[in-house]
Design a protein around this motif. Structure first.
Motif, PDB file in Angstrom:
ATOM      1  N   SER A  96      -6.441 -33.396  36.371  1.00  0.00           N
ATOM      2  CA  SER A  96      -6.824 -33.574  37.600  1.00  0.00           C
ATOM      3  C   SER A  96      -8.324 -32.425  37.367  1.00  0.00           C
ATOM      4  N   HIS A 110     -10.307 -31.903  39.415  1.00  0.00           N
ATOM      5  CA  HIS A 110     -10.884 -31.256  41.179  1.00  0.00           C
ATOM      6  C   HIS A 110      -9.722 -30.733  41.475  1.00  0.00           C
ATOM      7  N   GLU A 156      -7.388 -32.522  44.216  1.00  0.00           N
ATOM      8  CA  GLU A 156      -6.513 -33.181  44.115  1.00  0.00           C
ATOM      9  C   GLU A 156      -4.985 -32.392  43.251  1.00  0.00           C
ATOM     10  N   LYS A 204      -1.496 -33.200  46.049  1.00  0.00           N
ATOM     11  CA  LYS A 204      -0.406 -33.464  45.070  1.00  0.00           C
ATOM     12  C   LYS A 204       1.149 -33.028  45.417  1.00  0.00           C
TER      13      LYS A 204
END
Length: 153
Positions: A56, A58, A61, A65
Motif C-alpha cells: 500500500s 497509504h 489502507e 485491512k
C-alpha cells in the motif's frame, strides 16, 4: 489476549512500489519485463499461513485491512470471557462447517455463502467485495462445466 478495538499502526515510512504492468496498459502483466506471471514476485516460501502485509501507498489502507481481523478477535475474546472457552470454539467450528459445506456455481451467484455471513454478523452489510468479486472479467462458465470441474469428471 488483548481487548484491542483498533488495529495497531504497523506501517513503515518507506514504500517500494512493485509494478509488473506494462506502461502502455496499466493492470496487464508485462511478461517480457517481469517473467511468466506475478508469482515470480512471491517469496520462495509460500506455505506459511501468515498473510502478507498489504502493498500500500497509504498507511490507512493497511489499518483497514487489519480492521476485520481485529474486530473478530475482539468479538471472540469477549465471548470467551463471558461464556467460557466453549463458545468461541463452537462458533469457529460452525464457521468452518459453513465454509466447507456450501458450494454454489458462479452462474447462481457463487462466492461467499449466506450462512458464513450470518455467523460473522455481516448479513445486513454490503461491502465492495460483495459486488465486485473479481470474476467480472472472466468469460461466463456454464453450470455443467463448473460441475464437471468440481467433480473431476
Amino acid at each position: 489476549m488483548s481487548m484491542r478495538i483498533v488495529p495497531p499502526a504497523s506501517h513503515s515510512s518507506t514504500f517500494k512500489a512493485v509494478n509488473t504492468s506494462a506502461p502502455s496498459a496499466p493492470g496487464v502483466h508485462d511478461t517480457l519485463r517481469h517473467g511468466v506471471g506475478p508469482s515470480s514476485l512471491l517469496p520462495s516460501d509460500t506455505s506459511s499461513a501468515i498473510p502478507e502485509a498489504p502493498v500500500s501507498r497509504h498507511p490507512l489502507e493497511a489499518r483497514l485491512k487489519a480492521w476485520e481481523s481485529t474486530q473478530e478477535s475482539l468479538r471472540m475474546e469477549s465471548l470467551r470471557r463471558t461464556f467460557g472457552m466453549a463458545e468461541p470454539i463452537r462458533r469457529g467450528m460452525e464457521l468452518k462447517i459453513a465454509r466447507d459445506g456450501e458450494w454454489r456455481p458462479l452462474a447462481l451467484g457463487g462466492g461467499r455463502s449466506v450462512h458464513e455471513d450470518i455467523l460473522r454478523g455481516r448479513e445486513a452489510r454490503i461491502d465492495w467485495e460483495d459486488v465486485f468479486t473479481g470474476e467480472e472479467q472472466r468469460a461466463a462458465v456454464s453450470v455443467h462445466d463448473e460441475m464437471e470441474r468440481k467433480l473431476k469428471i
